[in-house]
Every structure is written in structure tokens, then in C-alpha cells.
Design a protein around this motif. Structure first.
Motif, PDB file in Angstrom:
ATOM      1  N   ARG A 205       4.920  -2.549  67.476  1.00 38.63           N
ATOM      2  CA  ARG A 205       6.219  -3.181  67.221  1.00 38.63           C
ATOM      3  C   ARG A 205       7.360  -2.365  67.850  1.00 38.63           C
ATOM      4  O   ARG A 205       8.260  -2.920  68.488  1.00 38.63           O
ATOM      5  CB  ARG A 205       6.433  -3.340  65.713  1.00 38.63           C
ATOM      6  CG  ARG A 205       7.720  -4.047  65.380  1.00 38.63           C
ATOM      7  CD  ARG A 205       7.859  -4.381  63.900  1.00 38.63           C
ATOM      8  NE  ARG A 205       9.110  -5.094  63.685  1.00 38.63           N
ATOM      9  CZ  ARG A 205       9.292  -6.400  63.827  1.00 38.63           C
ATOM     10  NH1 ARG A 205       8.261  -7.157  64.171  1.00 38.63           N
ATOM     11  NH2 ARG A 205      10.468  -6.957  63.620  1.00 38.63           N
TER      12      ARG A 205
ATOM     13  N   LEU B  45       9.796  -3.634  71.028  1.00 42.12           N
ATOM     14  CA  LEU B  45      11.257  -3.667  70.920  1.00 42.12           C
ATOM     15  C   LEU B  45      11.900  -2.731  71.934  1.00 42.12           C
ATOM     16  O   LEU B  45      12.955  -3.043  72.503  1.00 42.12           O
ATOM     17  CB  LEU B  45      11.672  -3.293  69.495  1.00 42.12           C
ATOM     18  CG  LEU B  45      11.330  -4.342  68.430  1.00 42.12           C
ATOM     19  CD1 LEU B  45      11.523  -3.768  67.034  1.00 42.12           C
ATOM     20  CD2 LEU B  45      12.190  -5.596  68.617  1.00 42.12           C
TER      21      LEU B  45
ATOM     22  N   TRP C 289      17.434  -7.038  77.209  1.00 40.01           N
ATOM     23  CA  TRP C 289      18.617  -7.385  76.415  1.00 40.01           C
ATOM     24  C   TRP C 289      19.866  -6.680  76.941  1.00 40.01           C
ATOM     25  O   TRP C 289      20.950  -7.252  76.963  1.00 40.01           O
ATOM     26  CB  TRP C 289      18.383  -7.016  74.960  1.00 40.01           C
ATOM     27  CG  TRP C 289      17.521  -7.977  74.205  1.00 40.01           C
ATOM     28  CD1 TRP C 289      17.454  -9.330  74.370  1.00 40.01           C
ATOM     29  CD2 TRP C 289      16.623  -7.668  73.141  1.00 40.01           C
ATOM     30  NE1 TRP C 289      16.561  -9.884  73.482  1.00 40.01           N
ATOM     31  CE2 TRP C 289      16.034  -8.886  72.702  1.00 40.01           C
ATOM     32  CE3 TRP C 289      16.242  -6.489  72.504  1.00 40.01           C
ATOM     33  CZ2 TRP C 289      15.113  -8.946  71.659  1.00 40.01           C
ATOM     34  CZ3 TRP C 289      15.331  -6.554  71.470  1.00 40.01           C
ATOM     35  CH2 TRP C 289      14.761  -7.771  71.052  1.00 40.01           C
TER      36      TRP C 289
ATOM     37  N   VAL D  55       6.947  -9.776  67.581  1.00 38.82           N
ATOM     38  CA  VAL D  55       8.193  -9.324  68.192  1.00 38.82           C
ATOM     39  C   VAL D  55       8.582 -10.233  69.354  1.00 38.82           C
ATOM     40  O   VAL D  55       9.732 -10.703  69.444  1.00 38.82           O
ATOM     41  CB  VAL D  55       8.067  -7.862  68.670  1.00 38.82           C
ATOM     42  CG1 VAL D  55       9.266  -7.471  69.535  1.00 38.82           C
ATOM     43  CG2 VAL D  55       7.933  -6.922  67.491  1.00 38.82           C
TER      44      VAL D  55
ATOM     45  N   GLN E 163       9.588 -13.808  68.321  1.00 40.13           N
ATOM     46  CA  GLN E 163      10.933 -13.841  67.754  1.00 40.13           C
ATOM     47  C   GLN E 163      11.998 -13.756  68.846  1.00 40.13           C
ATOM     48  O   GLN E 163      13.071 -14.341  68.731  1.00 40.13           O
ATOM     49  CB  GLN E 163      11.116 -12.696  66.762  1.00 40.13           C
ATOM     50  CG  GLN E 163      12.461 -12.705  66.043  1.00 40.13           C
ATOM     51  CD  GLN E 163      12.608 -11.554  65.066  1.00 40.13           C
ATOM     52  OE1 GLN E 163      11.744 -10.683  64.958  1.00 40.13           O
ATOM     53  NE2 GLN E 163      13.712 -11.533  64.327  1.00 40.13           N
ATOM     54  N   ALA E 164      11.674 -13.020  69.918  1.00 41.07           N
ATOM     55  CA  ALA E 164      12.616 -12.877  71.036  1.00 41.07           C
ATOM     56  C   ALA E 164      12.561 -14.055  71.995  1.00 41.07           C
ATOM     57  O   ALA E 164      13.359 -14.123  72.933  1.00 41.07           O
ATOM     58  CB  ALA E 164      12.321 -11.590  71.798  1.00 41.07           C
TER      59      ALA E 164
ATOM     60  N   CYS F 251      11.909  -0.310  63.908  1.00 44.95           N
ATOM     61  CA  CYS F 251      11.123  -1.542  63.872  1.00 44.95           C
ATOM     62  C   CYS F 251      11.987  -2.791  63.776  1.00 44.95           C
ATOM     63  O   CYS F 251      11.471  -3.905  63.733  1.00 44.95           O
ATOM     64  CB  CYS F 251      10.150  -1.513  62.690  1.00 44.95           C
ATOM     65  SG  CYS F 251       8.708  -0.450  62.944  1.00 44.95           S
ATOM     66  N   ARG F 252      13.308  -2.609  63.740  1.00 49.01           N
ATOM     67  CA  ARG F 252      14.197  -3.756  63.598  1.00 49.01           C
ATOM     68  C   ARG F 252      14.639  -4.272  64.959  1.00 49.01           C
ATOM     69  O   ARG F 252      15.032  -3.504  65.840  1.00 49.01           O
ATOM     70  CB  ARG F 252      15.424  -3.375  62.783  1.00 49.01           C
ATOM     71  CG  ARG F 252      16.404  -4.520  62.756  1.00 49.01           C
ATOM     72  CD  ARG F 252      17.423  -4.464  61.680  1.00 49.01           C
ATOM     73  NE  ARG F 252      18.175  -5.701  61.733  1.00 49.01           N
ATOM     74  CZ  ARG F 252      19.368  -5.872  61.201  1.00 49.01           C
ATOM     75  NH1 ARG F 252      19.932  -4.880  60.566  1.00 49.01           N
ATOM     76  NH2 ARG F 252      19.993  -7.020  61.284  1.00 49.01           N
ATOM     77  N   THR F 253      14.604  -5.577  65.141  1.00 48.13           N
ATOM     78  CA  THR F 253      15.033  -6.181  66.398  1.00 48.13           C
ATOM     79  C   THR F 253      16.527  -6.001  66.612  1.00 48.13           C
ATOM     80  O   THR F 253      17.300  -5.919  65.657  1.00 48.13           O
ATOM     81  CB  THR F 253      14.679  -7.678  66.443  1.00 48.13           C
ATOM     82  OG1 THR F 253      15.047  -8.212  67.724  1.00 48.13           O
ATOM     83  CG2 THR F 253      15.396  -8.444  65.345  1.00 48.13           C
ATOM     84  N   GLN F 254      16.929  -5.950  67.891  1.00 54.33           N
ATOM     85  CA  GLN F 254      18.342  -5.814  68.244  1.00 54.33           C
ATOM     86  C   GLN F 254      18.813  -6.917  69.184  1.00 54.33           C
ATOM     87  O   GLN F 254      19.872  -6.804  69.794  1.00 54.33           O
ATOM     88  CB  GLN F 254      18.590  -4.468  68.927  1.00 54.33           C
ATOM     89  CG  GLN F 254      18.367  -3.256  68.066  1.00 54.33           C
ATOM     90  CD  GLN F 254      18.834  -2.011  68.778  1.00 54.33           C
ATOM     91  OE1 GLN F 254      19.972  -1.581  68.643  1.00 54.33           O
ATOM     92  NE2 GLN F 254      17.944  -1.425  69.572  1.00 54.33           N
ATOM     93  N   GLY F 255      18.031  -7.975  69.296  1.00 53.06           N
ATOM     94  CA  GLY F 255      18.428  -9.060  70.175  1.00 53.06           C
ATOM     95  C   GLY F 255      19.775  -9.652  69.798  1.00 53.06           C
ATOM     96  O   GLY F 255      20.582 -10.001  70.670  1.00 53.06           O
TER      97      GLY F 255
END
Length: 718
Positions: free
Chosen positions: A457, A461, A468, A505, A508-509, A583-587
């Protein structure tokens, strides 16, 4: 990463971070079994030593004094650590269900999950009360109550409830009455002499004991009893109804009153691949009351029997003692000693209890990393220098330094192509294919954490960050995975976990995993090549303008924390906090910043100072950073102050010409980040609203400086 010189062949999963498992990890680290991998599944990075809990509540111990650091123990043992809550077993498939992630496979399983004092069926408990276990929520709520004061109600008149009542009374110092409520006869689990002494202590402290009455309902400021009475309570603590975890009833294991029935060797009488110890187990051949002393005494037998089961040796029986010394604390620094139907109280009993408890914690805290093997007597000049003074970090801490990388890239031939845009910066390549612009990037990281699922994960990311950062929408990914040598069934399990995490991941992106490549090697490493699509000009590092505000979307310090974790120097809570952020998305953050940014990059291996320096140089500008405004991960500053540095730190520092204070915060500017935040240069007028929006999304973003006219990069503050 922990070395595995021989192929992995067996998976041992420990569910729960109880005392027996903590001691097993210590013993395993001192004498690991080659070919076996340990996995620990526990929801929290630390586990409280229950013997010291009343002393903590009374104010005699700090929280760190009674927390067993499972993160450090797992690293010491070379074990994988999964922060998760087990919810079920599949005995035929040999898997553990874990909330929020795929099932975890095992060859041998051990349960040490204790019991629960939660009361979900009691009206109002979930909204207005707190269980005495787990420690974290109770400790936080108790800390707030100490500031506020007010009456306290304790549900449960056993030893645990009475100890906590006396402890809270002592700490409150008259700022709130304490009431103990017991549905039966109080203090049934101690001798009559000890009971009389404890009842005398309650009376002397003016703690009201209500026996043979049930709690009917809990409200914000009161507890309603079955006889109609109402007890005032600004804080209600549940210390009764200790019961087995509900999910055990669904496992198919033989249970005794809800507890896992085990034989003399601590194996389940239903399934020889399952062991159980501590309060969650019922010792069928020598039943004993629920007490931590038995888990501590069972730990050596459990360790030996798991090793025996893995190697085909005979198992040995656990022979628990018939009597043990109960030391019940009295709030103040005094205790009651209860054994052989005799009870004696006094300060000396507290001193004895304190000495026993501290010795136990020192045993689990005394972890010395294994020394690397000595160099051969004869080696080529420079080998020692190349090895360096510390183990090689994982993640971005293992990257090649910026100086060496820049010199290598400078030697490349100039093969300009019309379909590759120039000036795209170092985040990714921009390709023109017909009328479409496609971003192409790749990242491959040496594992920094033993769990393949979490590592996948983080790497996914991390790889998406370059796409991104350039304002592109993720399109497709190719995976490159190197597994340690292991049995084929384990390869399948590890790959399933990696691809499950990566799939989540990228889905979700909005990107698809289009393929990849796998191989076996000396250790786990994971990489992804990612493409993205642009519907606008690419955001590069060269577009910053004088006067732009600098926004950082995520705290820094992950390289220092993860380096400290490898060296057994980091606190488990800080490690988990860092991993949760990585582990947190930044999109969403990138999309918001892309609407206003003149330039943007993700902060990764070269550190905040290195990436800012590159942005300034590419834009023909300089920059200023206000160190006081830079957000840092919990624990990072203290570790930097103690001299902890990631492997690539020195190379990062040497590559940046800047004025930097010689402080811990200054050092962290060169800390390599894995899955780091975005650094964006935005118009001054847009900065405040952009930061506010990022914070509303849940990102700990901050405005940290500004772009200035050409000159010297300045990193000011303390």
C-alpha cells in the motif's frame, strides 16, 4: 529488514499482544528458528501490563511505564506486525479473518487475546461509559476526568474494580466521590481475610460499595440501578462482566464457557494447529482462575511447544502452580498480600509489588539489536566504509544519494525526442502520443516494514505521488515484486496480500493494474511503474514564481522514525502513527493543490530541503522556510535530537547549499520521506484557503515558507 538466510517454510501467527506472546517474542528474538516467520496480529502498538494499571491510574506510574511495546518486540523477533482486529478463524483453510484486510494464512496459530470488559448490551454503555480495557481509550478518558473532576461509578466489585476505585479515589484527592456497583457479592476471588481488609479500605476512603444490585442504564451524568436508585457519575468505568470475545464462538474450536479448551501442552483439544494461552484459554487438565501470572508462567512452555511442533519434536506439558501470591494495590503506595488464606497489608507489600512489576517490564524492554556478523579477516579496502556504521534503511532511506545520482544522469547522452516533453522536472516523464499526453514514472522500494500488505500500500501510494504531483490522472500500473525465498504456498499467500493492497490503492485512484513481473531474491522489495493522463500542461518543479507561498500537505520525519524502528529506538505509538499517515491516499490533496499551484513536487528521498532546493533552482529562484511552521510526525523531533539519522541523510545534507540551524528540526529537513507529502508553490492570495481545504480533508497541511528572488536558500527557525 530482518535477514532470512534460509528459505521460509512455515507461518506462525500470534493473535493478540498478551503477556505470553510478548515473552515469546523476546525469547524468539534471542533464539529464532530459521525457516519460520512469525506474525503478530494486534490492534494497538502497545499492550498494558495489567499489574501496573491501578498504579498508573493512581498517578504512581507514567503511561510509558506500563506499556509493553509490541512494535519493538516484533522487530527484535524479526516478526511481521499487523495492526488489526481478528474477527474469526477458518480452521480448514488455516486463515485468520482480520477486519479491513484479507485473511492471514497460518501453519500454526496461537491465541492470547485476553478477555473483554466491554458491555455492549447495557443501555448507554457505548455512549456514556468506558471499559477498563483496552488501556488507550480508558487512559485518555481518565486524563480528561482528572482535569474536570466529578463523581465516578465503577461497575464491578471484583479485585479489578476495587483496585481501580481505590486508585481513582487517591488520584482525585476529594474532587469526586467514587461508587462501586456489584451485581453479586463483592471480592469473591480473594480469601476472606483479604476481603475484610479491602472492605475496610473502601470504608476508610468513603467509597460507597453497592452489592447485589444490577446496573440498568447509564446516562451522561448518572447510573440507574435495578432497585430504582440513581448514582451520580460524571465518569462510569466498566470493570465487570469479564467475558470471552464473542468471535471465538464462531471458530469451531471446542470451548468451555466461551474460552478455548486446551490440553496440557496448551494446544486446542479440537485442532492441533491452534494453541491458546492466558485468560482466553481454559486449561482442561488443570483449571485455574483468570490471572496474568499463569500467562507469564506459560510463556516458556508455549515457546518451546511451538518450536517443537514446527520441527517435529515432542511437546511438553504446562504445569501451573496451585497457589500464587496476590498483591492488591490500595490506591496509595500500599497493598494487600493474599496467599494461603492469609492477608497482610502495608507499604512493604507495595514495594514488593512495584519491584516485581518493574522487573517484568525491564525484562521486556531490555532489547539489544543483534550485532551484524563480523567482517572477514581479509577484505578489500573501503568495505567497512561502504557498509557504514548502521544497518541499511528501507524505503526512500535506502536510495542512492542525490549527488551520485545527478552525476550519473549528467553523463547520459542527449537523445531528445519530439514526443517527449522537456522541462518536466524530475517527477516523471511526459510523453506525447497522438493528441494525448501521458505521464510515466516508476518507483521501487526496499521494504521498510515486515508486512507485505502494508508495504504494498505504501509503495503504491508512493509511486502515484509522481503522477499526482504533475497534475495527471492515474491510468495504469505495472508491478515489480521480489519475494524472499520461501515455500510455494507461502509465495501464493504473500503475492495475494501484495496485490490485494495494491489493487485497492490503484482502484481508488482510478488506475488499473495491467501486469508486472515477479522474482525471488534475498529480501522483499516492491515497485510499480505508473502512467497517468494529462488534460492540461504538466505541473513541474520549474514554474514557481517570486512571492509564491510554499504549502506542505503532510508532516515530515518518516525516515527518522523508520530508521529508529529498525534500531529498536522508536516508540510503538509513533511508528503506528507514521504508518497510518503513509498508508493514506493523497489524491484529493494533489487535485486541490493542482487548481492553484505554479509548481509542485512530492517530497520523497531527497528530503524537504532537497526537493525545495531543486524547485528553487529549476525556477531560477531561492526559498525561505519557517522551521516553526513545518509539521513533524509525532516522535520525529525527539529522535532527531537523540541523533537518529536515516542512511541517506548525510548525502542529502551534502547536496544542499543552504543556511540551516543546527537543531533537530533543522536536521529533519534532510530526512528522506517515503510516500511523503506534496510541496506546492502557490500564489500568496490562494494559500490560506488551500491550506484550510487540505485540513478539512484530513491532511495535516501547513504553509511553511515562500519563494524569493535568486539568492541563498534559507531555512530559518529553531
Amino acid at each position: 529488514m530482518h535477514p532470512h538466510p534460509l528459505p521460509l517454510a512455515q507461518e506462525v501467527v500470534l493473535v493478540g499482544g498478551g503477556h505470553a506472546h510478548a515473552l515469546l517474542l523476546k525469547r524468539w528474538g534471542m533464539d529464532p528458528l530459521p525457516g519460520a516467520r512469525l506474525t503478530v496480529i494486534t490492534p494497538e502498538p502497545t499492550a498494558p501490563y495489567t499489574g501496573m494499571l491501578p498504579g498508573f491510574i493512581a498517578g504512581h506510574y507514567a503511561r510509558d511505564d506500563l506499556e509493553i511495546d509490541i512494535v519493538r518486540l516484533a522487530r527484535f523477533a524479526g516478526a511481521r506486525l499487523i495492526f488489526g482486529l481478528a474477527s474469526g478463524l477458518d480452521l480448514s483453510a488455516k486463515t485468520v479473518d482480520v477486519v479491513g484486510r484479507p485473511p492471514v494464512r497460518y501453519d500454526l496459530l496461537s491465541l492470547d487475546i485476553g478477555i473483554t470488559s466491554d458491555m455492549p448490551d447495557l443501555p448507554g454503555f457505548g455512549d456514556h461509559a468506558i471499559a477498563a480495557k483496552p488501556l488507550g481509550p480508558y487512559a485518555d478518558r481518565w486524563t480528561r476526568h482528572l482535569d474536570e473532576g466529578g463523581p465516578v461509578a465503577v461497575i464491578g466489585g471484583g479485585v479489578a474494580g476495587v483496585e481501580l476505585a481505590l486508585a481513582m479515589h487517591h488520584a482525585l484527592s476529594g474532587r469526586g466521590a467514587v461508587t462501586v456497583i456489584e451485581a453479586d457479592r463483592a471480592l469473591r476471588d480473594v480469601s476472606d481475610p483479604a476481603r475484610e481488609r479491602l472492605l475496610s479500605e473502601l470504608a476508610a476512603a468513603r467509597i460507597d460499595l453497592i452489592e447485589n444490585v444490577r446496573v440498568e442504564r447509564i446516562e451522561a451524568e448518572s447510573v440507574t440501578l435495578s432497585d430504582g436508585r440513581t448514582v451520580a457519575a460524571a465518569l462510569t468505568v466498566g470493570a465487570a462482566g469479564a467475558r470471552p470475545h464473542d468471535w471465538l464462538s464462531t471458530t469451531g474450536l471446542d470451548l468451555t464457557k466461551g474460552y478455548v479448551t486446551v490440553d496440557a501442552t496448551l494446544r486446542s483439544v479440537t485442532d492441533p494447529a491452534v494453541f491458546a494461552v492466558g485468560d482466553c484459554a481454559h486449561l482442561s487438565q488443570s483449571p485455574r482462575p483468570k490471572a496474568g501470572v499463569y500467562a507469564v508462567r506459560a510463556a516458556p512452555v508455549l515457546t518451546r511447544n511451538i518450536r517443537a511442533a514446527l520441527t517435529g519434536e515432542a511437546l511438553e506439558p504446562f504445569r501451573p502452580q496451585k497457589h500464587y501470591l496476590k498483591l492488591v494495590s490500595l490506591g496509595r503506595k500500599a497493598a494487600v498480600a493474599d496467599k494461603w488464606n492469609r492477608a497482610i497489608s502495608g507499604d512493604w507489600a507495595w514495594t514488593l509489588k512495584d519491584r516485581i512489576d518493574r522487573a517484568f517490564m525491564e525484562k521486556l524492554g531490555d532489547l539489544t539489536p543483534m550485532a551484524p556478523p563480523p567482517l572477514p579477516e581479509e577484505v578489500a579496502n573501503g568495505v567497512a566504509e561502504a557498509l557504514g556504521p548502521k544497518p541499511l534503511c528501507g524505503g526512500c532511506g535506502a536510495k542512492v544519494g542525490p549527488g551520485a545520482l545527478d552525476r550519473a544522469l549528467a553523463a547520459l547522452p542527449d537523445l531528445a525526442r519530439d514526443d517527449i516533453e522537456t522541462g518536466a522536472g524530475d517527477d516523471a516523464a511526459v510523453l506525447r502520443i497522438g493528441g494525448v499526453r501521458q505521464v510515466l514514472t516508476t518507483d521501487h522500494l526496499r521494504a521498510v516494514w515486515e508486512d507485505p500488505y502494508v508495504m504494498a500500500r505504501i509503495v503504491a501510494l508512493h509511486a502515484l505521488g509522481d503522477v499526482w504531483a504533475m497534475g495527471a490522472s492515474p491510468q495504469a500500473a505495472l508491478a515489480q515484486i521480489t519475494l524472499p525465498r520461501m515455500a510455494e504456498r507461502m509465495q501464493e499467500g504473500w503475492l495475494a496480500e501484495i496485490m490485494s493492497a495494491a489493487g485497492e490503492v490503484f482502484a481508488q485512484a482510478g488506475a488499473a493494474i495491467a501486469g508486472g513481473h515477479t522474482t525471488l531474491g534475498p529480501e522483499l522489495s516492491i515497485g510499480f511503474t505508473v502512467t497517468g493522463l494529462l488534460d492540461r500542461s504538466a505541473l513541474t518543479i520549474s514554474g514557481a514564481r517570486e512571492g509564491d507561498a510554499l504549502i506542505l500537505s503532510r508532516p515530515i520525519g518518516s525516515g527518522t522514525i523508520l530508521a529508529a524502528e529498525m534500531e529498536l529506538k522508536a516508540h510503538g505509538r509513533d511508528v503506528k502513527a507514521a504508518l497510518d499517515i503513509l498508508c493514506r491516499t493523497q489524491g484529493d490533496a494533489a487535485s486541490r493543490l493542482a487548481t492553484v499551484a505554479h509548481a509542485m513536487t512530492d517530497v520523497t528521498g531527497f528530503g524537504l530541503a532537497g526537493h525545495l532546493s531543486r524547485m528553487a533552482r529549476a525556477s531560477g529562484l531561492s526559498a525561505e522556510i519557517d522551521l516553526a511552521a513545518v509539521p513533524f510526525l509525532p516522535g520525529a523531533t525527539a529522535l532527531a535530537e537523540a541523533g537518529v539519522r536515516s542512511s541517506i541523510w548525510a548525502a542529502n545534507r551534502a547536496a544542499v547549499e543552504a543556511t540551516v540551524p543546527s537543531t533537530a528540526r533543522g536536521a529533519l529537513l534532510f530526512d528522506p520521506q517515503t510516500a511523503g507529502g506534496f510541496l506546492a508553490a502557490v500564489p500568496e492570495a490562494a494559500a490560506e484557503s488551500a491550506v484550510a481545504d487540505l485540513r478539512a480533508m484530513g491532511h495535516d497541511a501547513a504553509r511553511i515558507g515562500r519563494m524569493t528572488a535568486k539568492g541563498h536558500v534559507t531555512l530559518a527557525g529553531r
